[in-house]
Design an enzyme around this catalytic site. Structure first.
Site, PDB file in Angstrom:
ATOM      1  N   PHE A   1      48.930   5.268 -34.630  1.00  0.00           N
ATOM      2  CA  PHE A   1      47.954   5.513 -35.691  1.00  0.00           C
ATOM      3  C   PHE A   1      48.555   5.164 -37.051  1.00  0.00           C
ATOM      4  CE2 PHE A   1      44.200   7.696 -33.920  1.00  0.00           C
ATOM      5  CZ  PHE A   1      44.608   7.759 -32.595  1.00  0.00           C
TER       6      PHE A   1
ATOM      7  N   SER B   1      48.935  15.444 -44.651  1.00  0.00           N
ATOM      8  CA  SER B   1      49.172  14.011 -44.437  1.00  0.00           C
ATOM      9  C   SER B   1      48.613  13.541 -43.098  1.00  0.00           C
ATOM     10  CB  SER B   1      50.697  13.754 -44.456  1.00  0.00           C
ATOM     11  OG  SER B   1      50.995  12.393 -44.248  1.00  0.00           O
TER      12      SER B   1
ATOM     13  N   THR C   1      49.535   5.980 -40.197  1.00  0.00           N
ATOM     14  CA  THR C   1      49.814   7.166 -41.017  1.00  0.00           C
ATOM     15  C   THR C   1      51.145   6.952 -41.738  1.00  0.00           C
ATOM     16  OG1 THR C   1      51.192   8.321 -39.405  1.00  0.00           O
ATOM     17  CG2 THR C   1      48.788   8.618 -39.204  1.00  0.00           C
TER      18      THR C   1
ATOM     19  N   TYR D   1      62.619  12.602 -29.767  1.00  0.00           N
ATOM     20  CA  TYR D   1      61.180  12.678 -30.032  1.00  0.00           C
ATOM     21  C   TYR D   1      60.412  12.841 -28.723  1.00  0.00           C
ATOM     22  CZ  TYR D   1      56.686  11.277 -32.111  1.00  0.00           C
ATOM     23  OH  TYR D   1      55.376  11.237 -32.541  1.00  0.00           O
TER      24      TYR D   1
END
Ligand SMILES: NC(=O)c1ccc[n+]([C@@H]2O[C@H](COP(=O)([O-])OP(=O)(O)OC[C@H]3O[C@@H](n4cnc5c(N)ncnc54)[C@H](O)[C@@H]3O)[C@@H](O)[C@H]2O)c1
Ligand SMILES: C[C@@H](O)[C@H]1CC[C@H]2[C@@H]3CC[C@H]4CC(=O)CC[C@]4(C)[C@H]3CC[C@]12C
Length: 255
Positions: free
Chosen positions: A195, A14, A197, A162
């Protein structure tokens, strides 16, 4: 450009990892896509043809990565480049005062486990196979590329887990590059900005558009292929080592 090169890409089913696998194939290389059994890795590899293979893994599992390395040797005989793209993200504040709830510790642990410990697990195991290569004229045996995030530096509200996991990837890059330097293995980390995605598309489109407008130039989300182009440059440039490279359109994220 990459004729004869064998790459291994985690998270390769992915987004940024898939674009990286596609670029390696397009440039004449061969690639092992490592991703969760639940991910469309087999279909991705099939679509890329006979120079691609799929190895189902959890990057946190020593057994899975060792099996993937055996697949790499069985199919392609060697490993030159490993790209760590596998990763997860979440959003939650350190303490939710409205709900009187602290950040879920299991969520913090899992985020660090996959993004940081998983990345290191892959590095420590692929280094052994890459280190078996004959050195080139420069003494290089291979390259390991990791994926952090600008969140490691600009961690937004809700990004404690994160950001911590990605800051860990940034923090270990130079130390690992030094550890592996005598064996001629370079280690570089990419810190992407925003990005387009599936991970990004976990956000509602209006929120994505708002983030997109915050990028100074170009004022848009990055295309996964543009991440893959930096992977290509890192592979090609022997002087890139032990560093984290931001790829973000000069974005510095607001809180
Ligand atoms: N998209 C962005 O804007 C952005 C920005 C900065 C950093 N990143 C990082 O780039 C990397 C790739 O992200 P993406 O945007 O392509 O996301 P994505 O969700 O499209 O791809 C991530 C892949 O990692 C795989 N994965 C997750 N946990 C795994 C595990 N335990 N073992 C094996 N595979 C696992 C998923 O199955 C998926 O295929 C991630 O590390 C992410 O944190 C993304
Ligand atoms: C720079 C990128 O890595 C991060 C910057 C903003 C993050 C997104 C913030 C919202 C999150 C919502 C969620 O629960 C899933 C993950 C996020 C979409 C998260 C993904 C990583 C980025 C884009």
């Amino acid at each position: 450009m990459f004729k004869g090169l064998v790459g291994l890409v985690t998270g390769g089913a992915s987004g940024l990892g898939k674009a990286t696998a596609e670029l390696i194939i397009k440039q004449g290389g061969r690639v092992v896509i490592c991703d969760l059994p639940s991910a469309p890795g087999a279909n991705t590899a099939k679509a890329l043809g006979e120079n691609a293979a799929f190895a189902p893994v959890d990057v946190t599992s020593e057994k899975d990565i060792k099996n993937a390395l055996q697949t790499t040797v069985d199919k392609f005989g060697r490993l030159d480049v490993a790209v760590n793209c596998a990763g997860i993200a979440s959003a939650a504040r350190t303490y939710n005062f409205k709900k009187d709830q602290p950040f879920d510790l299991e969520l913090f642990r899992t985020t660090v486990e996959v993004n940081l410990v998983g990345t290191f697990n892959v590095i420590r195991l692929v280094a052994g196979l890459i280190g078996k290569n004959a050195p080139n004229a420069d003494g290089q045996r291979g390259v390991i590329i990791n994926t952090a995030s600008i969140a490691a530096f600009d961690g937004q509200i809700g990004q404690a887990a994160y950001a911590a996991s990605k800051a860990g990837v940034v923090g270990m890059t130079l130390a690992i590059a030094r550890d592996l330097s005598k064996q001629g293995i370079r280690v570089v980390t990419i810190a992407p900005g925003l990005f387009r995605t599936p991970m990004m598309e976990l956000l509602p489109e209006p929120a994505i558009k708002q983030l997109e407008a915050s990028v100074p130039f170009p004022p848009r989300l990055g295309h996964p292929h543009e991440y893959a182009l930096l992977v290509q440059s890192i592979i090609q440039n022997p002087m890139l080592n032990g560093e984290t490279i931001r790829l973000d359109g000069s974005l510095r994220m607001q809180p």
